[in-house]
Design an enzyme around this catalytic site. Structure first.
Site, PDB file in Angstrom:
ATOM      1  N   ASP A 142       9.044  12.176  -9.832  1.00 14.89           N
ATOM      2  CA  ASP A 142       8.080  11.167  -9.382  1.00 14.89           C
ATOM      3  C   ASP A 142       8.854   9.961  -8.842  1.00 14.89           C
ATOM      4  OD1 ASP A 142       5.601   9.725  -9.119  1.00 14.89           O
ATOM      5  OD2 ASP A 142       6.094   8.640 -10.951  1.00 14.89           O
ATOM      6  N   SER A 143       8.140   9.058  -8.190  1.00 13.12           N
ATOM      7  CA  SER A 143       8.769   7.841  -7.685  1.00 13.12           C
ATOM      8  C   SER A 143       9.274   6.968  -8.831  1.00 13.12           C
ATOM      9  CB  SER A 143       7.749   7.054  -6.873  1.00 13.12           C
ATOM     10  OG  SER A 143       6.626   6.762  -7.674  1.00 13.12           O
ATOM     11  N   CYS A 159       4.330  13.424  -8.122  1.00 15.76           N
ATOM     12  CA  CYS A 159       4.008  12.168  -7.456  1.00 15.76           C
ATOM     13  C   CYS A 159       2.941  12.451  -6.395  1.00 15.76           C
ATOM     14  CB  CYS A 159       5.266  11.613  -6.800  1.00 15.76           C
ATOM     15  SG  CYS A 159       4.999  10.119  -5.837  1.00 15.76           S
ATOM     16  N   GLU A 211       2.079  -0.840 -15.299  1.00 15.16           N
ATOM     17  CA  GLU A 211       3.472  -0.905 -15.736  1.00 15.16           C
ATOM     18  C   GLU A 211       3.719  -2.072 -16.685  1.00 15.16           C
ATOM     19  OE1 GLU A 211       6.144  -0.386 -12.430  1.00 15.16           O
ATOM     20  OE2 GLU A 211       5.467   1.675 -12.207  1.00 15.16           O
ATOM     21  N   CYS A 267      -3.188   8.881  -8.221  1.00 16.54           N
ATOM     22  CA  CYS A 267      -1.953   8.116  -8.397  1.00 16.54           C
ATOM     23  C   CYS A 267      -1.593   8.306  -9.866  1.00 16.54           C
ATOM     24  CB  CYS A 267      -2.209   6.637  -8.085  1.00 16.54           C
ATOM     25  SG  CYS A 267      -0.814   5.570  -8.540  1.00 16.54           S
ATOM     26  N   HIS A 271      -0.437   6.564 -12.083  1.00 13.31           N
ATOM     27  CA  HIS A 271      -0.711   5.490 -13.036  1.00 13.31           C
ATOM     28  C   HIS A 271      -2.193   5.388 -13.436  1.00 13.31           C
ATOM     29  CE1 HIS A 271       3.226   4.499 -11.644  1.00 13.31           C
ATOM     30  NE2 HIS A 271       3.273   3.343 -12.268  1.00 13.31           N
TER      31      HIS A 271
HETATM   32  N1  DGL Z   1       3.849   7.735  -8.569  1.00 12.55           N
HETATM   33  C1  DGL Z   1       3.168   7.237  -7.410  1.00 12.55           C
HETATM   34  C2  DGL Z   1       2.064   8.213  -7.000  1.00 12.55           C
HETATM   35  O1  DGL Z   1       1.557   8.972  -7.783  1.00 12.55           O
HETATM   36  C3  DGL Z   1       2.562   5.883  -7.650  1.00 12.55           C
HETATM   37  C4  DGL Z   1       3.541   4.757  -7.658  1.00 12.55           C
HETATM   38  C5  DGL Z   1       4.222   4.546  -6.313  1.00 12.55           C
HETATM   39  O2  DGL Z   1       3.623   3.976  -5.401  1.00 12.55           O
HETATM   40  O3  DGL Z   1       5.360   4.960  -6.219  1.00 12.55           O
HETATM   41  O4  DGL Z   1       1.690   8.222  -5.865  1.00 12.55           O
END
Ligand code: DGL
Length: 264
Positions: free
Chosen positions: A6-7, A69, A149, A181, A183
């Protein structure tokens, strides 16, 4: 080994679901904490980052990779598939689309809340609207990422922003909402309390974990070769704060390791 990336550490919401369904299977996770967030970046850069993460996991010995992600799943898959044509590759969008398609919706009206890059890619419109005749209302909610976060799940500021971001979905009277997303599932309670129980919430993390398990059932050769034992969690930048929230989100004690990879 099963690899996931993931990012940042948001993809641990996918790890959590996978660990629930496959306890004991060793996972390797990579979170690009040095370059997060991806959600506001261009498709070209997101694709390159996705490729680098896949390469890292393949070099660690992963035989199957889950793009945990939503943003990379929306725009980065073609580049990864081209570079690794033989690699079993999962994304978090295909399983969410299948989950929506199975819902008994009267008006076939679905909301998608995601990052800017995901919404801009029109991926849900393409997969749900064009193929399955759904009406898709997609909106970006980027400010929710830093709030999550910070652990601000229940603060008045978070509730106010959630209310703001949910307004177009309520106005459009969607029958289901995809939390596209990593989060957002952590805000599920606040979202449900605002939307009410009649609107079905689709969590791509849950749908993806179920899809991986289903695929492994159909590929017993790979399933039986999967490593059992402890998982490894790599990040491209490591701070105490990241370590603390990673544990909180996963709900278990883990030690993040600084990944040795050269970032451009
Ligand atoms: N993990 C990213 C996603 O699911 C969200 C956070 C980001 O913008 O990197 O798209």
């Amino acid at each position: 080994m099963i690899g996931l990336f993931d990012s940042g550490i948001g993809g641990l919401t996918v790890v959590r679901e996978l660990k629930r369904l496959l306890p004991g299977v060793a996972l390797a996770y990579f979170g690009d904490t040095a370059r997060t967030p991806y959600g506001n970046k261009s498709a070209e850069v997101i694709s390159r980052y996705g490729l680098e993460a896949t390469k890292f996991l393949v070099e660690k010995g992963c035989q199957l990779v889950v793009v945990a992600c939503n943003t990379v799943s929306a725009v980065g898959l073609p580049a990864i598939r081209q570079a690794y044509p033989q690699l079993p590759l999962f994304d978090v969008i295909t399983p969410a689309v299948s989950a929506v398609s199975r819902l008994p919706l009267k008006r076939k009206k679905v909301g998608v809340m995601g990052t800017r890059a995901l919404v801009g890619s029109n991926i849900y419109q393409r997969l749900l609207a064009e193929v399955n005749g759904f009406t898709v209302v997609a909106r970006a909610a980027p400010l929710l990422v830093p709030l999550v976060e910070e652990g601000w799940f229940d603060k008045p500021e978070t509730k106010r922003l959630v209310r703001h971001y949910l307004r177009p979905f309520k106005q459009a009277q969607v029958e289901a909402l995809v939390l596209a997303c990593t989060h957002y599932p952590l805000l599920k309670e606040v979202i449900v309390s605002r939307l009410g129980k009649k609107i079905t919430i689709i969590d791509p993390a849950m749908a993806t974990a179920a899809a991986v398990v289903e695929w492994l059932k159909q590929h017993p050769g790979i399933d039986s070769r999967l490593e059992r034992g402890s998982s490894r969690f790599y990040v491209s930048d490591l701070t105490d704060h990241t370590q603390t929230i990673a544990q909180k989100w996963l709900g278990q004690k883990i030690t993040l390791e600084r990944a040795s990879l050269s970032l451009k």
